[in-house]
Design a protein around this motif. Structure first.
Motif, PDB file in Angstrom:
ATOM      1  N   GLY A  34      -3.560   6.857  -4.784  1.00  0.00           N
ATOM      2  CA  GLY A  34      -2.920   7.523  -3.657  1.00  0.00           C
ATOM      3  C   GLY A  34      -1.538   7.998  -4.069  1.00  0.00           C
ATOM      4  N   ARG A  35      -0.958   8.882  -3.283  1.00  0.00           N
ATOM      5  CA  ARG A  35       0.357   9.420  -3.596  1.00  0.00           C
ATOM      6  C   ARG A  35       1.410   8.327  -3.544  1.00  0.00           C
ATOM      7  NH1 ARG A  35       2.095  14.503  -0.266  1.00  0.00           N
ATOM      8  NH2 ARG A  35       3.638  14.522  -1.928  1.00  0.00           N
ATOM      9  N   ASN A  36       2.541   8.567  -4.207  1.00  0.00           N
ATOM     10  CA  ASN A  36       3.673   7.652  -4.074  1.00  0.00           C
ATOM     11  C   ASN A  36       4.077   7.565  -2.608  1.00  0.00           C
ATOM     12  OD1 ASN A  36       3.866   7.075  -6.795  1.00  0.00           O
ATOM     13  ND2 ASN A  36       5.410   8.629  -7.215  1.00  0.00           N
ATOM     14  N   GLY A  37       4.242   6.335  -2.120  1.00  0.00           N
ATOM     15  CA  GLY A  37       4.609   6.140  -0.727  1.00  0.00           C
ATOM     16  C   GLY A  37       3.425   5.993   0.211  1.00  0.00           C
ATOM     17  N   ALA A  38       2.193   6.128  -0.316  1.00  0.00           N
ATOM     18  CA  ALA A  38       1.014   6.032   0.548  1.00  0.00           C
ATOM     19  C   ALA A  38       0.769   4.609   1.034  1.00  0.00           C
ATOM     20  CB  ALA A  38      -0.216   6.548  -0.186  1.00  0.00           C
ATOM     21  N   GLY A  39       1.269   3.620   0.292  1.00  0.00           N
ATOM     22  CA  GLY A  39       1.102   2.238   0.725  1.00  0.00           C
ATOM     23  C   GLY A  39       0.383   1.350  -0.267  1.00  0.00           C
ATOM     24  N   LYS A  40       0.244   1.797  -1.523  1.00  0.00           N
ATOM     25  CA  LYS A  40      -0.494   1.011  -2.518  1.00  0.00           C
ATOM     26  C   LYS A  40       0.185  -0.329  -2.791  1.00  0.00           C
ATOM     27  CE  LYS A  40      -0.211   4.192  -5.681  1.00  0.00           C
ATOM     28  NZ  LYS A  40       0.623   5.166  -4.925  1.00  0.00           N
ATOM     29  N   SER A  41       1.481  -0.300  -3.060  1.00  0.00           N
ATOM     30  CA  SER A  41       2.191  -1.547  -3.360  1.00  0.00           C
ATOM     31  C   SER A  41       2.233  -2.463  -2.139  1.00  0.00           C
ATOM     32  CB  SER A  41       3.615  -1.243  -3.846  1.00  0.00           C
ATOM     33  OG  SER A  41       3.581  -0.563  -5.088  1.00  0.00           O
ATOM     34  N   SER A  42       2.322  -1.872  -0.953  1.00  0.00           N
ATOM     35  CA  SER A  42       2.321  -2.687   0.276  1.00  0.00           C
ATOM     36  C   SER A  42       0.979  -3.380   0.457  1.00  0.00           C
ATOM     37  CB  SER A  42       2.636  -1.807   1.491  1.00  0.00           C
ATOM     38  OG  SER A  42       3.944  -1.270   1.405  1.00  0.00           O
ATOM     39  N   LEU A  43      -0.112  -2.673   0.140  1.00  0.00           N
ATOM     40  CA  LEU A  43      -1.432  -3.294   0.251  1.00  0.00           C
ATOM     41  C   LEU A  43      -1.581  -4.414  -0.777  1.00  0.00           C
ATOM     42  CD1 LEU A  43      -4.168  -3.353   1.607  1.00  0.00           C
ATOM     43  CD2 LEU A  43      -4.969  -1.639  -0.022  1.00  0.00           C
ATOM     44  N   LEU A  44      -1.068  -4.224  -1.984  1.00  0.00           N
ATOM     45  CA  LEU A  44      -1.090  -5.304  -2.976  1.00  0.00           C
ATOM     46  C   LEU A  44      -0.321  -6.518  -2.473  1.00  0.00           C
ATOM     47  CD1 LEU A  44      -0.592  -3.934  -6.617  1.00  0.00           C
ATOM     48  CD2 LEU A  44      -2.656  -4.836  -5.575  1.00  0.00           C
ATOM     49  N   ALA A  45       0.845  -6.263  -1.855  1.00  0.00           N
ATOM     50  CA  ALA A  45       1.647  -7.365  -1.319  1.00  0.00           C
ATOM     51  C   ALA A  45       0.891  -8.090  -0.209  1.00  0.00           C
ATOM     52  CB  ALA A  45       2.982  -6.838  -0.800  1.00  0.00           C
ATOM     53  N   LEU A  46       0.150  -7.359   0.607  1.00  0.00           N
ATOM     54  CA  LEU A  46      -0.671  -7.986   1.646  1.00  0.00           C
ATOM     55  C   LEU A  46      -1.745  -8.868   1.023  1.00  0.00           C
ATOM     56  CD1 LEU A  46      -1.712  -8.045   4.697  1.00  0.00           C
ATOM     57  CD2 LEU A  46      -3.242  -6.205   3.992  1.00  0.00           C
ATOM     58  N   ILE A  47      -2.450  -8.342   0.024  1.00  0.00           N
ATOM     59  CA  ILE A  47      -3.517  -9.114  -0.633  1.00  0.00           C
ATOM     60  C   ILE A  47      -2.942 -10.358  -1.301  1.00  0.00           C
ATOM     61  CG2 ILE A  47      -5.262  -9.040  -2.458  1.00  0.00           C
ATOM     62  CD1 ILE A  47      -5.478  -5.998  -1.915  1.00  0.00           C
ATOM     63  N   GLY A  48      -1.730 -10.227  -1.852  1.00  0.00           N
ATOM     64  CA  GLY A  48      -1.093 -11.358  -2.522  1.00  0.00           C
ATOM     65  C   GLY A  48      -0.451 -12.364  -1.579  1.00  0.00           C
ATOM     66  N   GLY A  49      -0.454 -12.085  -0.298  1.00  0.00           N
ATOM     67  CA  GLY A  49       0.102 -13.022   0.673  1.00  0.00           C
ATOM     68  C   GLY A  49       1.571 -12.839   0.960  1.00  0.00           C
ATOM     69  N   GLU A  50       2.167 -11.751   0.477  1.00  0.00           N
ATOM     70  CA  GLU A  50       3.589 -11.518   0.710  1.00  0.00           C
ATOM     71  C   GLU A  50       3.845 -10.764   2.014  1.00  0.00           C
ATOM     72  OE1 GLU A  50       5.238  -9.610  -2.727  1.00  0.00           O
ATOM     73  OE2 GLU A  50       3.996 -10.805  -4.096  1.00  0.00           O
ATOM     74  N   LEU A  51       2.832 -10.087   2.539  1.00  0.00           N
ATOM     75  CA  LEU A  51       2.936  -9.375   3.808  1.00  0.00           C
ATOM     76  C   LEU A  51       1.790  -9.797   4.720  1.00  0.00           C
ATOM     77  CD1 LEU A  51       3.716  -5.657   2.766  1.00  0.00           C
ATOM     78  CD2 LEU A  51       5.324  -7.348   3.659  1.00  0.00           C
ATOM     79  N   SER A  52       1.981  -9.577   6.009  1.00  0.00           N
ATOM     80  CA  SER A  52       0.927  -9.814   6.998  1.00  0.00           C
ATOM     81  C   SER A  52       0.563  -8.490   7.648  1.00  0.00           C
ATOM     82  CB  SER A  52       1.404 -10.800   8.070  1.00  0.00           C
ATOM     83  OG  SER A  52       1.722 -12.053   7.497  1.00  0.00           O
ATOM     84  N   PRO A  53      -0.697  -8.329   8.069  1.00  0.00           N
ATOM     85  CA  PRO A  53      -1.069  -7.076   8.731  1.00  0.00           C
ATOM     86  C   PRO A  53      -0.367  -6.956  10.078  1.00  0.00           C
ATOM     87  CG  PRO A  53      -2.875  -8.665   8.827  1.00  0.00           C
ATOM     88  CD  PRO A  53      -1.841  -9.257   7.934  1.00  0.00           C
TER      89      PRO A  53
END
Length: 536
Positions: A34-53
């Motif tokens: 996905g484009r830069n800023g689309a949310g790829k790193s945020s989704l990784l952080a969610l999968i890793g437990g650093e973020l919540s939906p």
């Protein structure tokens, strides 16, 4: 498995994912695109437990061991080998417990701990860590050096090695190739193909992803699309679907216009009123088909060089090195307009030192560097973006090069590099790494060089920008010398390769596939001990 149910994910007020639902099964190797800023790193952080939906649900098996690359090291006094071993948490726990059992002379506990160490491959752990260090490009003897002795780029390699050392069920990697040279990328690619756990990886290196992943998860316009296959296959099918969507959109616009013309023409006539009303209802019922939006507005264009002397530059029996240390001897090289040369060789062989000598920032230790009077060099160094002034804008950077240019002309030029509207007037300190790299390239292009020296120009650049750069380099009238770990860029640009190896520079008689075989053949086989998920 990883389960995503009606997932909503936001960053500030921006919606990254809206009611996304999909599954990732054990053992899948998923490329997150996905484009830069689309949310790829945020989704990784969610999968890793650093973020919540923000809404919806995400779940992963509770017993899974998750590995990811740390951004900073906390054990700067530890050796490189010990730092990698720390990635195997159970191994370190067992070692501490065994030391305690030995201190208490508890033979039964010692036997049980030794049995568990054998089960998890603990006795081969140091050999496995050494192989990881070797594969990532560390030299013999580096394993005992303290982390504090390594530069930032090498510390990132250590962080990657620590993540690979973990006997994980789920491995999360965000741009793992950014701090690697081509040799290390080839080794990592081979290692990941043998990884038996579940992999989620973000990368802008299409060829790397094509060789590694089994599935693609594309994020864009707050939606997530899962595809079985590699990135090239996904993009081919996506392009076909988008073309069909655009055709349907254009047909719908024509149909809307036809219906509207009928309504406008006959709505006032009593004999046609019912038919006109029918057309109005048809217009209201018509589900709008969205037009396809272009994802990239980046279009590099190299203006013709002011002069094209031939040859541009010669190295005559040159010895190159840093200080008194000679890295490469007896270099004979003539650069002419139209040359497209890729430099190959492992990290430390002397590629960047050779580029600096060509650029004139390092004088040859012996022999001659003869530059034509009309030579104009554009040099993108590995740390070029660090030379930008963070307190000024892209327009101000350009006006420093040519004060009489004028703001509007500067903005028009920068627009081709993605700095549109107010972005051209924003302070560079606010920019992402990709934006800084684009600006550094723009400043080089603006000066109309006839010899381009590019040392790892693609770090932080997304796929669209890399492709735009490749297309521009193909049309460039001058000469190009390129060092890159992105094989797609090398294949698209270079007509010939030089191998920097064993203190020599010589033509490489082969293509990048031949070079990959050479690198992997020379590497110590990773084998079973290099795949940590097998011994859980």
């Amino acid at each position: 498995m990883l389960r995503f149910d009606n997932l909503n994910l936001r960053r500030g007020s921006r919606v990254l994912l809206n009611e996304a639902s999909f599954l990732v099964h054990p053992g899948w190797r998923v490329g997150l695109t996905g484009r830069n800023g689309a949310g790829k790193s945020s989704l990784l952080a969610l999968i890793g437990g650093e973020l919540s939906p923000d809404a919806g649900d995400f779940s992963r098996p509770g017993g899974w061991q998750v590995a990811h690359v740390r951004q900073q090291d906390e054990a700067s006094g530890a050796s490189a080998l010990d730092y990698l071993l720390d990635g195997d948490v159970e191994l370190r726990t067992l070692e501490r417990e065994l030391a305690d059992a030995e201190a208490q002379h508890d033979a039964a506990r010692q036997a049980a701990l030794h049995d568990r160490l054998h089960t998890i491959g603990g006795y081969a752990a140091r050999a496995r860590a050494g192989e990881l260090l070797h594969g990532l490009g560390f030299a013999p003897g580096d394993e005992m050096r303290r982390i504090s002795e390594f530069s930032g780029g090498w510390r990132m390699r250590l962080n990657l090695g620590q993540a690979l050392m973990c006997r994980s069920d789920l491995l999360l990697l965000d741009e793992p190739t950014n701090h690697l040279d081509l040799d290390a990328v080839l080794w990592l690619e081979d290692w990941l193909r043998r990884y038996t756990g579940t992999l989620i990886v973000v990368s802008h290196d299409r060829e790397f992803l094509d060789h590694v992943v089994s599935h693609v998860l594309h994020i864009g316009d707050a939606t997530a699309e899962l595809f079985a296959g590699n990135v090239s296959g996904f993009e081919s099918k996506r392009a076909e679907r988008l073309a069909q969507q655009q055709t349907a959109h254009e047909r719908q616009l024509a149909e809307r216009a036809r219906l509207q013309r009928f309504v406008d023409r006959f709505k006032a006539k009593a004999t046609k009123a019912r038919q006109a009303q029918s057309r109005v209802k048809a217009l209201e019922r018509m589900t709008e088909i969205a037009a396809v939006r272009a994802e990239s507005g980046i279009e590099f264009e190299f203006a013709g060089p002011i002069a094209l002397p031939d040859p541009l530059l010669n190295l005559d029996d040159a010895a190159i090195g840093d200080g008194e240390r000679r890295v490469v001897e007896h270099v004979k090289l003539s650069l002419r307009p139209g040359d497209r040369i890729g430099l190959l060789g492992k990290n430390g062989a002397g590629k960047s030192t050779l580029v600096k000598t060509i650029a004139g920032t390092l004088p040859p230790l012996d022999g001659k560097r003869v530059a034509n009077r009309g030579l104009a060099i554009g040099y993108f160094a590995q740390h070029q973006i660090e030379q930008l002034d963070l307190a000024v804008t892209p327009v101000q950077h350009l006006l420093r090069l040519q004060p009489a240019l004028g703001e509007q002309v500067a903005r028009d030029f920068l627009g081709g590099f993605g700095f549109n509207g107010e972005r051209a007037l924003a302070d560079v300190g606010e920019f992402s790494g990709g934006e800084k790299a684009r600006l550094a390239l723009a400043l080089i292009v603006f000066q109309r060089p006839n010899l381009l020296l590019l040392d790892e120009p693609t770090n932080h650049l997304d796929i669209d920008t890399r492709e735009a750069l490749a297309e521009a380099l193909q049309e460039f009238a001058g000469a190009v010398v390129l060092v890159a770990h992105d094989r797609g860029l090398l294949r698209a640009v270079c007509d010939e390769y030089l191998l920097v190896r064993d203190h020599t520079v010589r033509p490489f008689d082969g293509d990048l596939d031949d070079y990959a075989k050479l690198v992997l053949h020379a590497s110590t086989p990773a084998g079973a001990v290099a795949s940590p998920a097998e011994s859980r």
